[in-house]
Motif scaffolding. Structure first.
Motif, PDB file in Angstrom:
ATOM      1  N   SER A 175      37.604  40.619  11.596  1.00 13.29           N
ATOM      2  CA  SER A 175      38.493  40.269  10.477  1.00 13.29           C
ATOM      3  C   SER A 175      37.890  39.135   9.661  1.00 13.29           C
ATOM      4  CB  SER A 175      39.876  39.860  10.993  1.00 13.29           C
ATOM      5  OG  SER A 175      40.498  40.929  11.651  1.00 13.29           O
ATOM      6  N   LEU A 176      37.327  38.155  10.341  1.00 11.73           N
ATOM      7  CA  LEU A 176      36.704  37.031   9.630  1.00 11.73           C
ATOM      8  C   LEU A 176      35.456  37.481   8.884  1.00 11.73           C
ATOM      9  CD1 LEU A 176      37.175  34.155  12.227  1.00 11.73           C
ATOM     10  CD2 LEU A 176      38.612  34.761  10.258  1.00 11.73           C
ATOM     11  N   ASP A 177      34.706  38.416   9.469  1.00 10.34           N
ATOM     12  CA  ASP A 177      33.556  38.986   8.760  1.00 10.34           C
ATOM     13  C   ASP A 177      34.024  39.651   7.458  1.00 10.34           C
ATOM     14  OD1 ASP A 177      31.775  38.213  10.763  1.00 10.34           O
ATOM     15  OD2 ASP A 177      31.717  40.207  11.709  1.00 10.34           O
ATOM     16  N   ALA A 178      35.106  40.405   7.547  1.00  8.39           N
ATOM     17  CA  ALA A 178      35.637  41.100   6.364  1.00  8.39           C
ATOM     18  C   ALA A 178      36.134  40.104   5.322  1.00  8.39           C
ATOM     19  CB  ALA A 178      36.761  42.054   6.781  1.00  8.39           C
ATOM     20  N   LEU A 179      36.804  39.044   5.764  1.00  3.16           N
ATOM     21  CA  LEU A 179      37.264  38.022   4.818  1.00  3.16           C
ATOM     22  C   LEU A 179      36.071  37.344   4.146  1.00  3.16           C
ATOM     23  CD1 LEU A 179      40.224  36.377   6.757  1.00  3.16           C
ATOM     24  CD2 LEU A 179      40.375  37.713   4.636  1.00  3.16           C
ATOM     25  N   HIS A 180      35.039  37.039   4.914  1.00  2.00           N
ATOM     26  CA  HIS A 180      33.840  36.412   4.341  1.00  2.00           C
ATOM     27  C   HIS A 180      33.225  37.314   3.269  1.00  2.00           C
ATOM     28  CE1 HIS A 180      30.041  34.345   3.965  1.00  2.00           C
ATOM     29  NE2 HIS A 180      29.396  35.435   4.367  1.00  2.00           N
ATOM     30  N   THR A 181      33.090  38.579   3.573  1.00  2.00           N
ATOM     31  CA  THR A 181      32.531  39.530   2.603  1.00  2.00           C
ATOM     32  C   THR A 181      33.396  39.585   1.348  1.00  2.00           C
ATOM     33  OG1 THR A 181      31.540  40.846   4.364  1.00  2.00           O
ATOM     34  CG2 THR A 181      31.881  41.954   2.248  1.00  2.00           C
ATOM     35  N   THR A 182      34.690  39.617   1.534  1.00  2.00           N
ATOM     36  CA  THR A 182      35.617  39.645   0.406  1.00  2.00           C
ATOM     37  C   THR A 182      35.471  38.381  -0.446  1.00  2.00           C
ATOM     38  OG1 THR A 182      37.191  41.009   1.598  1.00  2.00           O
ATOM     39  CG2 THR A 182      38.077  39.724  -0.240  1.00  2.00           C
ATOM     40  N   LEU A 183      35.428  37.231   0.196  1.00  2.00           N
ATOM     41  CA  LEU A 183      35.319  35.962  -0.542  1.00  2.00           C
ATOM     42  C   LEU A 183      33.985  35.834  -1.258  1.00  2.00           C
ATOM     43  CD1 LEU A 183      37.007  33.613   2.069  1.00  2.00           C
ATOM     44  CD2 LEU A 183      37.956  34.340  -0.138  1.00  2.00           C
ATOM     45  N   GLU A 184      32.923  36.323  -0.658  1.00  2.00           N
ATOM     46  CA  GLU A 184      31.605  36.273  -1.318  1.00  2.00           C
ATOM     47  C   GLU A 184      31.573  37.090  -2.600  1.00  2.00           C
ATOM     48  OE1 GLU A 184      28.713  37.402   1.764  1.00  2.00           O
ATOM     49  OE2 GLU A 184      27.796  35.453   1.330  1.00  2.00           O
ATOM     50  N   SER A 185      32.310  38.171  -2.619  1.00  2.00           N
ATOM     51  CA  SER A 185      32.293  39.054  -3.796  1.00  2.00           C
ATOM     52  C   SER A 185      33.548  38.938  -4.624  1.00  2.00           C
ATOM     53  CB  SER A 185      32.088  40.499  -3.329  1.00  2.00           C
ATOM     54  OG  SER A 185      33.145  40.907  -2.488  1.00  2.00           O
ATOM     55  N   TRP A 186      34.304  37.857  -4.444  1.00  6.52           N
ATOM     56  CA  TRP A 186      35.604  37.707  -5.118  1.00  6.52           C
ATOM     57  C   TRP A 186      35.503  37.838  -6.618  1.00  6.52           C
ATOM     58  CZ3 TRP A 186      40.225  37.199  -2.505  1.00  6.52           C
ATOM     59  CH2 TRP A 186      41.346  36.969  -3.299  1.00  6.52           C
ATOM     60  N   SER A 187      34.569  37.154  -7.198  1.00 10.10           N
ATOM     61  CA  SER A 187      34.467  37.151  -8.674  1.00 10.10           C
ATOM     62  C   SER A 187      33.934  38.479  -9.152  1.00 10.10           C
ATOM     63  CB  SER A 187      33.567  36.023  -9.126  1.00 10.10           C
ATOM     64  OG  SER A 187      34.123  34.810  -8.752  1.00 10.10           O
TER      65      SER A 187
END
Length: 187
Positions: A175-187
């Motif tokens: 889940s944290l891996d997925a959140l990290h990926t999401t946050l990295e590509s947020w913009s």
């Protein structure tokens, strides 16, 4: 007249211990009076009412949780900060379920004298998220995503909601891996 030995801090600490052992819903003025061996009325020289006690409990728990998160994320950024933040959040909630539940209640600004404790949680979250290059309104949106994810996960874990054979910690890490990926590509 206030009973010798009873202070607001001792009452709130007793409420925190009761919340963790028996649940937040068991924190009542009567239950605390029994713990201190006094009548309910004796406690009203220290607190206004049950709501006042529960707000004070929430502020204590928030300060403790903020301290744990702040210590965990110090000197970290990006995924390291996210994992440290999330780990401290989860560890606190699992170790102190009643206190954690208290942090989830809505507190109105007029109920507290100093909002610094509540603002600290926002500062910690935004500080960690700025490591991903986020600014408003993305900080608010991403902060809400993290809170909803962490709270939902912890709530399910505390209530025994995960029954699959896969270890809960392994799913948490993914889940944290997925959140990290999401946050990295947020913009």
């Amino acid at each position: 007249m206030a009973r010798v030995g009873i202070t607001v801090d001792r009452l709130v600490q007793a409420a925190a211990e009761l919340a963790d052992s028996d649940g937040l819903d068991k924190v009542t003025v009567s239950a605390l009076a029994r713990r201190f061996g006094v009548k309910d009325a004796s406690l009203y020289s220290h607190i206004r009412n049950l709501r006042d006690l529960r707000v004070r409990l929430a502020l204590l728990a928030s300060a403790e949780m903020n301290e744990a998160i702040g210590t965990a994320v110090a000197g970290r950024s990006g995924k390291d900060a996210l994992v440290a933040f999330a780990g401290a959040y989860r560890d606190y909630a699992l170790a102190h379920p009643g206190r954690y539940a208290a942090t989830q209640q809505r507190i109105e600004p007029e109920e507290i004298e100093d909002p610094a404790v509540l603002l600290r949680a926002v500062e910690l979250t935004y500080g960690m998220l700025r490591g991903y290059g986020l600014d408003e309104p993305d900080l608010t949106d991403a902060g809400r995503l993290l809170r909803a994810t962490f709270h939902g996960y912890v709530h399910l874990e505390l209530s025994g909601g995960f029954h699959a054979s896969r270890p809960v910690a392994a799913s948490w890490a993914r889940s944290l891996d997925a959140l990290h990926t999401t946050l990295e590509s947020w913009s």
